[in-house]
Design an enzyme around this catalytic site. Sequence first.
Site, PDB file in Angstrom:
ATOM      1  N   SER A 150       0.826  -1.196   0.000  1.00  0.00           N
ATOM      2  CA  SER A 150       0.000   0.000   0.000  1.00  0.00           C
ATOM      3  C   SER A 150       0.871   1.262   0.000  1.00  0.00           C
ATOM      4  CB  SER A 150      -0.975  -0.041   1.171  1.00  0.00           C
ATOM      5  OG  SER A 150      -1.951   0.955   1.067  1.00  0.00           O
ATOM      6  N   ASP A 247      -9.769  -2.948  -6.461  1.00  0.00           N
ATOM      7  CA  ASP A 247      -9.014  -2.034  -5.612  1.00  0.00           C
ATOM      8  C   ASP A 247      -9.051  -0.638  -6.249  1.00  0.00           C
ATOM      9  OD1 ASP A 247      -6.873  -0.597  -4.298  1.00  0.00           O
ATOM     10  OD2 ASP A 247      -5.905  -2.502  -3.813  1.00  0.00           O
ATOM     11  N   HIS A 277      -8.610  -3.971  -1.497  1.00  0.00           N
ATOM     12  CA  HIS A 277      -7.266  -3.514  -1.155  1.00  0.00           C
ATOM     13  C   HIS A 277      -6.649  -4.329  -0.017  1.00  0.00           C
ATOM     14  CE1 HIS A 277      -3.999  -0.638  -1.000  1.00  0.00           C
ATOM     15  NE2 HIS A 277      -4.169  -0.502   0.305  1.00  0.00           N
TER      16      HIS A 277
END
Length: 315
Positions: A150, A247, A277
């Site tokens: 991320s 995502d 995600h």
Amino acid sequence: MNLDEIDPELRRSVSRMPRLPIRRTWGRRVVRALVRRRGLGVPAEGVGIRDVDLGERIRVYTPAAGGSGAALLWVHGGGYLIGDVVQDDAFCSATSHELGITVVSANYRLAPEHPFPAALDDTADAWRWLQASAGDLGVDQKRVVIGGSSAGAGLAACLVQRLHDEGGVQPVGQWLFSPMLDDRTAARRELDPVRHRVWDNASNRIGWAAYLGTGPGGPQAPDHAVAARRADLSGLPPAWISVGDIDLFADECRTYAERLRDAGVDCAFDLVPGAPHGLEAWAPDTRIAQELLNRSRAWLDARLAGSATTVPGEA
């Protein structure tokens, strides 16, 4: 986003996820404290874990049976706002155990209290520590991959770019899970109603604004602040990029992978159907996450094994 778009194995977990209270200072403090206290999962057996204080803590995972001489510098996620090395104890220790490598996980100062370049400087310090300590760690300086998840994957991509520009020993790969690569996504208000699960565009805008210290999507961004803003991607090390097809970051990850390939950089792009995600972090025991982790570690293992004899840029 409807639950029927999500892989059936993940729907129950996703439906129970609370919205992270990151808009206000008190909410971020609560989440940060909970992460530091609890982490995610149980560390793998057969791996030594120790902390090193560089101002910001780094955590070192060493396989008890001895390492292969290769290493991974890992950067945790959290939207630049939250997160801590402890949250990836299970992931990093399992990677160390399965591949027989040393893993160095970097903490970094968080926004908005510490905007760019604080986090990138901290990850660069972790890289320099790893290089300086390679002999003590039993690591070959030229057999290191940089990875993250991320926002941590976005930092990893930016660190790779910065190291390329500075010269010296280079990482032999970049290993990026659902990377947060492009602040311009946060400026796309038409994405707000989609309500992406786990991390939506409203949260994305908060994270980028806190990190950059200004509204995202402006005409320019500082060098090495936003990986996707770099015009020339040539000369960077091979990459592996994964992202779920639902995502928020799917489009920016796909575009970045295509740009890497167009620049002559070998890039494996792993698009996971029905995955929101960061599924490998919050659903690591599911079939879909296990298959992703197996594919990702196979790439990492092959990249590090290949670097034992062939390092990009050397004859």
